[in-house]
Design a protein around this motif. Structure first.
Motif, short mmCIF file in Angstrom:
data_model
loop_
_atom_site.label_atom_id
_atom_site.label_comp_id
_atom_site.label_asym_id
_atom_site.label_seq_id
_atom_site.Cartn_x
_atom_site.Cartn_y
_atom_site.Cartn_z
N ARG A 149 0.84 -1.38 0.09
CA ARG A 149 0.03 0.04 -0.05
C ARG A 149 0.92 1.14 0.00
NH1 ARG A 149 -5.23 -1.29 1.34
NH2 ARG A 149 -5.39 0.71 2.60
N MET A 150 0.88 1.99 -1.06
CA MET A 150 1.77 2.88 -1.39
C MET A 150 1.77 4.14 -0.56
SD MET A 150 1.57 2.82 -5.59
CE MET A 150 1.53 1.20 -5.98
N ARG A 151 2.74 4.92 -0.42
CA ARG A 151 3.00 6.23 0.40
C ARG A 151 1.88 7.02 0.39
NH1 ARG A 151 7.47 7.48 3.41
NH2 ARG A 151 8.72 6.03 2.43
N THR A 152 1.13 7.50 1.32
CA THR A 152 0.12 8.53 1.38
C THR A 152 0.63 9.38 2.43
OG1 THR A 152 -1.11 7.21 3.09
CG2 THR A 152 -1.65 6.90 0.75
N GLY A 153 0.18 10.81 2.16
CA GLY A 153 0.16 11.84 3.36
C GLY A 153 -0.69 11.93 4.23
N TYR A 154 -0.47 12.49 5.65
CA TYR A 154 -1.31 12.64 6.53
C TYR A 154 -1.27 14.28 6.94
CZ TYR A 154 -3.30 13.10 11.33
OH TYR A 154 -4.12 13.49 12.24
N ASP A 155 -2.49 14.86 7.12
CA ASP A 155 -2.45 16.23 7.78
C ASP A 155 -3.44 16.10 8.66
OD1 ASP A 155 -0.87 17.92 5.90
OD2 ASP A 155 -2.30 16.95 4.60
N GLY A 156 -3.02 16.70 9.89
CA GLY A 156 -3.98 16.89 11.23
C GLY A 156 -3.64 18.38 11.87
N LEU A 157 -4.68 18.93 12.38
CA LEU A 157 -4.75 20.20 13.00
C LEU A 157 -5.53 20.10 14.49
CD1 LEU A 157 -3.81 23.13 13.15
CD2 LEU A 157 -6.30 23.59 11.91
N ASP A 158 -4.75 20.19 15.43
CA ASP A 158 -5.45 20.50 16.78
C ASP A 158 -5.46 21.79 17.59
OD1 ASP A 158 -3.12 20.81 18.24
OD2 ASP A 158 -2.66 18.78 18.63
N ARG A 159 -6.11 22.12 18.31
CA ARG A 159 -6.01 23.32 19.28
C ARG A 159 -6.13 22.84 20.72
NH1 ARG A 159 -11.78 26.41 17.98
NH2 ARG A 159 -13.16 24.95 18.85
N TYR A 160 -5.50 23.74 21.57
CA TYR A 160 -5.58 23.46 22.94
C TYR A 160 -5.63 24.74 23.84
CZ TYR A 160 -0.90 24.99 21.99
OH TYR A 160 0.18 26.09 21.82
N ASP A 161 -6.36 24.60 25.21
CA ASP A 161 -6.27 25.60 26.04
C ASP A 161 -5.51 25.28 27.30
OD1 ASP A 161 -7.36 27.45 27.70
OD2 ASP A 161 -9.40 26.59 27.99
N THR A 162 -4.41 25.87 27.45
CA THR A 162 -3.57 25.21 28.55
C THR A 162 -4.26 25.79 29.92
OG1 THR A 162 -2.41 27.56 28.37
CG2 THR A 162 -1.72 25.44 27.23
N THR A 163 -5.08 26.75 30.12
CA THR A 163 -5.47 27.37 31.41
C THR A 163 -6.73 26.90 31.83
OG1 THR A 163 -5.99 29.56 30.40
CG2 THR A 163 -3.77 29.13 31.12
N GLY A 164 -7.75 26.71 31.07
CA GLY A 164 -9.12 26.33 31.21
C GLY A 164 -9.88 27.50 31.31
N ASP A 165 -9.54 28.64 30.91
CA ASP A 165 -10.30 29.72 30.82
C ASP A 165 -11.04 30.01 29.63
OD1 ASP A 165 -8.52 30.30 28.82
OD2 ASP A 165 -7.75 32.22 29.51
N GLY A 166 -11.26 29.04 28.81
CA GLY A 166 -12.27 28.80 27.54
C GLY A 166 -11.62 29.75 26.31
N THR A 167 -10.30 30.05 26.57
CA THR A 167 -9.71 30.53 25.31
C THR A 167 -8.65 29.62 24.66
OG1 THR A 167 -10.07 32.87 26.30
CG2 THR A 167 -8.32 32.42 24.66
N TRP A 168 -8.67 29.38 23.48
CA TRP A 168 -7.79 28.60 22.86
C TRP A 168 -6.36 29.03 22.78
CZ3 TRP A 168 -9.42 23.85 22.95
CH2 TRP A 168 -10.63 23.56 22.86
N ASP A 169 -5.56 28.53 23.11
CA ASP A 169 -4.05 29.29 23.30
C ASP A 169 -3.19 29.03 22.11
OD1 ASP A 169 -4.39 30.60 25.92
OD2 ASP A 169 -4.42 28.38 26.73
N GLY A 170 -3.63 28.10 21.45
CA GLY A 170 -2.58 27.62 20.32
C GLY A 170 -3.14 26.22 19.50
N THR A 171 -2.23 25.98 18.46
CA THR A 171 -2.68 25.18 17.74
C THR A 171 -1.26 24.26 17.25
OG1 THR A 171 -2.53 26.30 15.67
CG2 THR A 171 -4.67 26.45 16.45
N ASN A 172 -1.52 23.04 16.85
CA ASN A 172 -0.64 22.16 16.38
C ASN A 172 -0.86 21.61 14.90
OD1 ASN A 172 1.60 21.76 18.74
ND2 ASN A 172 -0.21 21.40 19.54
N GLN A 173 -0.08 21.89 14.05
CA GLN A 173 -0.22 21.09 12.66
C GLN A 173 0.40 20.18 12.49
OE1 GLN A 173 -2.03 22.51 10.01
NE2 GLN A 173 -1.60 20.66 8.86
N TYR A 174 0.23 18.99 11.84
CA TYR A 174 0.87 17.72 12.13
C TYR A 174 0.96 17.41 10.49
CZ TYR A 174 -0.47 17.53 17.01
OH TYR A 174 -0.35 17.83 18.46
N THR A 175 2.23 16.81 10.00
CA THR A 175 2.30 15.90 8.75
C THR A 175 3.07 14.77 9.07
OG1 THR A 175 4.28 17.24 8.05
CG2 THR A 175 2.33 18.29 7.52
N ALA A 176 2.72 13.80 8.10
CA ALA A 176 3.46 12.55 7.95
C ALA A 176 3.38 11.72 6.79
CB ALA A 176 3.12 11.84 9.31
#
Length: 277
Positions: free
Chosen positions: A108-135
């Protein structure tokens, strides 16, 4: 013994011999009936080769990492694979007009993966950042498959089936880019075996007593896979934290052929008497 006695003896012997010859000449042996069995398991006749190509439409249930539990709030916004190609071959055996089985090996030949998440480090309801994943991901798949042919109609034979086996899945070139901080982490390449299973459905079209074209659909579950440990941009790796790809599945479409080694195509002309309307 007198002359007359000898004559009588010779006459009796000759009469016995001639009567035996006459009887043998009149005897007609019974006819020899050559019974031809209705079904024969001839090794060369029932073996077949199968080759196929196709494309994949893959999904992953979730990604997991040891560090995902740190933020108070965390969620994936997207997580998807690109479509990819596949190529495989199999050696099979046809047991009767309904049932056949084979063992397949597939890349099964090579395929690309893309993912995006977001996170709230303090729990104040405000999103503090994102992570972009590739593989990148690829697999080597081995399966034992069984198929049930559902009757031949105008040379077309629908079938269903299932299979079990193992997939060696490789996760390569994984990167994690944090957008607010502009930092990048990466993971070493990694491959591992996992249990795999599949469900099949398709159509066979009998071109000749040896060649059958095969159009197939397959739902495939190849289990889980993981990258190597994720390493921060500065080289820090204080915890064994590979990225886990959990619940990888695929909807595959294939096109191929089956070639009977002994002229046993498996359709209505195979000698098994499939229905043909």
């Amino acid at each position: 013994m007198g002359k007359s006695s000898k004559s009588l003896f010779i006459g009796a012997l000759a009469s016995t011999l001639f009567s035996g010859v006459a009887f043998a000449a009149d005897y007609i042996p019974p006819p020899i009936v050559d019974f031809e069995p209705e079904f024969e398991l001839e090794l060369g006749g029932n073996l077949y080769l199968r080759g196929y190509v196709g494309f994949t439409n893959q999904e992953v249930d979730r990604l997991d990492n040891a560090l995902f539990s740190n933020p108070v709030g965390f969620e994936f916004l997207s997580s998807e694979f690109e479509a990819g190609g596949l190529a495989g071959a199999a050696v099979g055996y046809r047991f009767n007009e309904w049932f056949r089985a084979d063992i397949s090996a597939e890349y099964r030949m090579r395929t690309g993966y893309d993912g995006l998440d977001r996170y709230d480090t303090t729990g104040d309801g405000t999103w503090d950042g994102t992570n972009q994943y590739t593989a990148d991901k690829s697999e080597f798949l081995v399966m034992a498959n069984a198929f049930v042919d559902l009757g031949t109609y105008h040379g077309i034979t629908p079938y269903v089936g299932g299979g079990i086996g193992a997939s060696y899945t490789m996760i390569d070139n994984l990167t994690d880019t944090n957008t607010p901080t502009s930092s990048v982490a990466y993971a070493s390449d990694n491959g591992e075996w996992a249990f795999a299973w599949a469900l099949h459905a398709g159509l066979g079209y009998e071109v000749s007593d040896r060649v059958t074209l095969d159009f197939g659909y397959r739902y495939l579950d190849i289990g889980d896979a993981s990258s190597g440990d994720i390493i921060a941009f500065g080289g820090a790796n204080n915890i064994a934290n590979p990225m886990e790809f959990e619940g990888i599945t695929s909807h595959d479409v294939t096109f191929g052929f089956r070639y009977a080694l002994g002229g046993f195509g498996g359709g209505h002309s195979s000698g098994y008497g499939h229905s043909s309307y």
